[in-house]
Design an enzyme around this catalytic site. Structure first.
Site, PDB file in Angstrom:
ATOM      1  N   ARG A   2       0.841  -1.210   0.000  1.00 45.94           N
ATOM      2  CA  ARG A   2       0.000   0.000   0.000  1.00 45.94           C
ATOM      3  C   ARG A   2       0.875   1.259   0.000  1.00 45.94           C
ATOM      4  O   ARG A   2       0.507   2.278  -0.548  1.00 45.94           O
ATOM      5  CB  ARG A   2      -0.950  -0.028   1.204  1.00 45.94           C
ATOM      6  N   ASP A   9      -6.382  19.753 -13.728  1.00 44.88           N
ATOM      7  CA  ASP A   9      -6.707  18.430 -14.252  1.00 44.88           C
ATOM      8  C   ASP A   9      -6.306  18.443 -15.726  1.00 44.88           C
ATOM      9  O   ASP A   9      -6.951  19.092 -16.553  1.00 44.88           O
ATOM     10  CB  ASP A   9      -8.213  18.178 -14.074  1.00 44.88           C
TER      11      ASP A   9
HETATM   12  C1  LIG Z   1     -11.402  15.288 -16.874  1.00 46.61           C
HETATM   13  C2  LIG Z   1     -11.573  14.134 -15.956  1.00 46.61           C
HETATM   14  N1  LIG Z   1     -11.031  14.193 -14.729  1.00 46.61           N
HETATM   15  C3  LIG Z   1     -11.157  13.157 -13.853  1.00 46.61           C
HETATM   16  C4  LIG Z   1     -11.856  12.023 -14.192  1.00 46.61           C
HETATM   17  C5  LIG Z   1     -11.990  10.906 -13.194  1.00 46.61           C
HETATM   18  O1  LIG Z   1     -11.134   9.884 -13.518  1.00 46.61           O
HETATM   19  P1  LIG Z   1     -11.372   8.345 -13.102  1.00 46.61           P
HETATM   20  O2  LIG Z   1     -12.621   7.891 -13.771  1.00 46.61           O
HETATM   21  O3  LIG Z   1     -10.114   7.681 -13.555  1.00 46.61           O
HETATM   22  O4  LIG Z   1     -11.524   8.342 -11.613  1.00 46.61           O
HETATM   23  C6  LIG Z   1     -12.440  11.911 -15.460  1.00 46.61           C
HETATM   24  C7  LIG Z   1     -13.203  10.704 -15.831  1.00 46.61           C
HETATM   25  O5  LIG Z   1     -13.982  10.698 -16.760  1.00 46.61           O
HETATM   26  C8  LIG Z   1     -12.296  13.003 -16.360  1.00 46.61           C
HETATM   27  O6  LIG Z   1     -12.831  12.959 -17.590  1.00 46.61           O
END
Ligand SMILES: Cc1ncc(COP(=O)(O)O)c(C=O)c1O
Length: 386
Positions: free
Chosen positions: A53, A177
């Site tokens: 972990r 992101d």
């Molecule tokens: C822009 C974006 N950020 C985060 C996520 C979340 O990722 P995960 O599904 O791998 O948890 C997604 C999932 O669709 C996404 O499109």
């Protein structure tokens, strides 16, 4: 090293007799014969692994590789993009604060903010990131700013360089992101962001066979996110890390092909019957054209959208005619897929909330794959023919 070479080599050192493809190490625990040695590894003073972990060689390779591609000091790989986001948000804003977030956030992130952070005492301030004056006002006194390099589903590109400058001037950490762009097309840390996260489920994995997340940033920020991820048990499993690294090796070539195919399809789609509007940041006339051309000069990847006249019935008609394109509520794979935000990413919003974001009953989001561009265009043309 340039990005294409980094994508192929980052995260590991090859020596004599090294396996060229990394060994998979599924061990949950490692054996020690010396208590001081264990102590030093557990304290992080010596390299090594002791409990799965906490760390693992496959996970470590993926973490190092993505950190290297993003130009970061450290990386953390988690069991999903949401886990990476959650751990990093808490690392950057450990106590209740105001979070300034783009109003066009991915639905899962929106749900995390509203259903977990808000009840815990955080205040969420949603803003239109294209309105830099509004962003500036919102950042005053905030504890965290959160943006996506390319928005979902209309693929707008906020000026994260200007937002990063404003956030830094106010001492507000800025988390980006970067899932849709990938580190091949955009490196938000170079533009001033504090930390970056990815749903590695998407382009980094690239083959629709992995759910994973990665966060990168300073050693201090990622160390704090890692401690949280270890405590809550959201670190990534070895084989998933192995798959993530395998995907990463071809990320550069895939992103270039995704980018070429999406702009070719966007241009062709403008002339297809029933298409009211095409959303692609690099189409002339796009509200994001200038910012996208500046921040992502090599392309924007495979994400785009379009509005179809005739709403849901027209979308269903197109779907039932596809021969190559598939409907799937994810993105970033080698295959071209469509998603229908009204029942997928934006299903928790009211019709009015969707309309305010520009999402209509005819809005279709595309993840353009790496097939032959002509084949993709032909499939849409025959599916939309009157
Ligand atoms: C822009 C974006 N950020 C985060 C996520 C979340 O990722 P995960 O599904 O791998 O948890 C997604 C999932 O669709 C996404 O499109």
């Amino acid at each position: 090293m340039k990005q294409p070479s980094r994508a192929v080599h980052a995260g590991r050192e090859l020596g004599a007799r090294s396996p060229l493809a990394p060994d998979l190490s599924p061990a949950a625990v490692h054996v020690y014969t010396d208590l001081d040695d264990y102590d030093a590894v557990a304290k992080g003073e010596r390299p090594g692994h002791y409990y799965g972990r906490n760390s693992n060689s496959n996970r470590e390779m993926l973490e190092r590789a993505v950190a290297d591609l993003e130009g970061a000091e450290a990386g953390l790989a988690t069991g999903s993009g949401m886990a990476a986001l959650h751990a990093t948000m808490l690392a950057l804003a450990p106590r209740p604060a105001t979070i300034v977030a783009t109003r066009e956030l991915y639905g899962g992130t929106m749900a995390l903010l509203k259903q977990d952070f808000e009840p815990a005492g955080y205040e969420i301030h949603f803003v239109d990131l294209s309105d830099l004056d509004a962003v500036k006002r919102a950042l005053d006194g905030a504890g965290l700013a959160l943006a996506e390099t390319i928005t979902n589903p209309l693929c707008r590109v906020p000026d994260i360089e200007s937002i990063a400058t404003m956030a830094r001037e106010r001492g507000v950490p800025f988390l980006v992101d970067n899932t849709f762009a990938s580190p091949i097309l955009c490196r938000p840390l170079d533009l001033g962001a504090t930390a970056v996260m990815h749903s590695a489920t998407k382009y980094i994995g690239g083959h629709s066979d992995l759910v994973a997340g990665v966060a990168v940033g300073s050693a201090a920020a990622i160390g704090s996110a890692r401690a949280r991820s270890v405590r809550t048990g959201t670190t990534l499993a070895p084989f998933d890390a192995w798959l993530g690294l395998r995907g990463l090796r071809t990320l550069d070539v895939r992103m270039r092909r995704h980018s070429d195919n999406s702009i070719a399809l966007a241009r062709a789609m403008q002339h297809m019957p029933g298409v009211a509007r095409v959303h692609h940041p690099l189409l002339e006339g796009s509200p994001s054209f200038a910012v996208a051309s500046r921040l992502m000069p090599e392309g924007v990847g495979g994400m785009m959208a379009f509005d179809l006249e005739g709403g849901r019935a027209a979308v269903q008609r197109m779907l039932s005619r596809f021969e190559l394109v598939a409907f799937a509520a994810s993105l970033g794979g080698v295959e071209t897929t469509i998603s229908y935000p009204e029942i997928t990413s934006h299903r928790s919003l009211t019709p009015q909330e969707r309309a305010e974001l520009g999402v209509t009953p005819g809005t279709v989001r595309l993840s353009v794959g790496i097939e032959d561009a002509g084949d993709i265009i032909d499939d849409f043309a025959q599916a939309l023919a009157v």
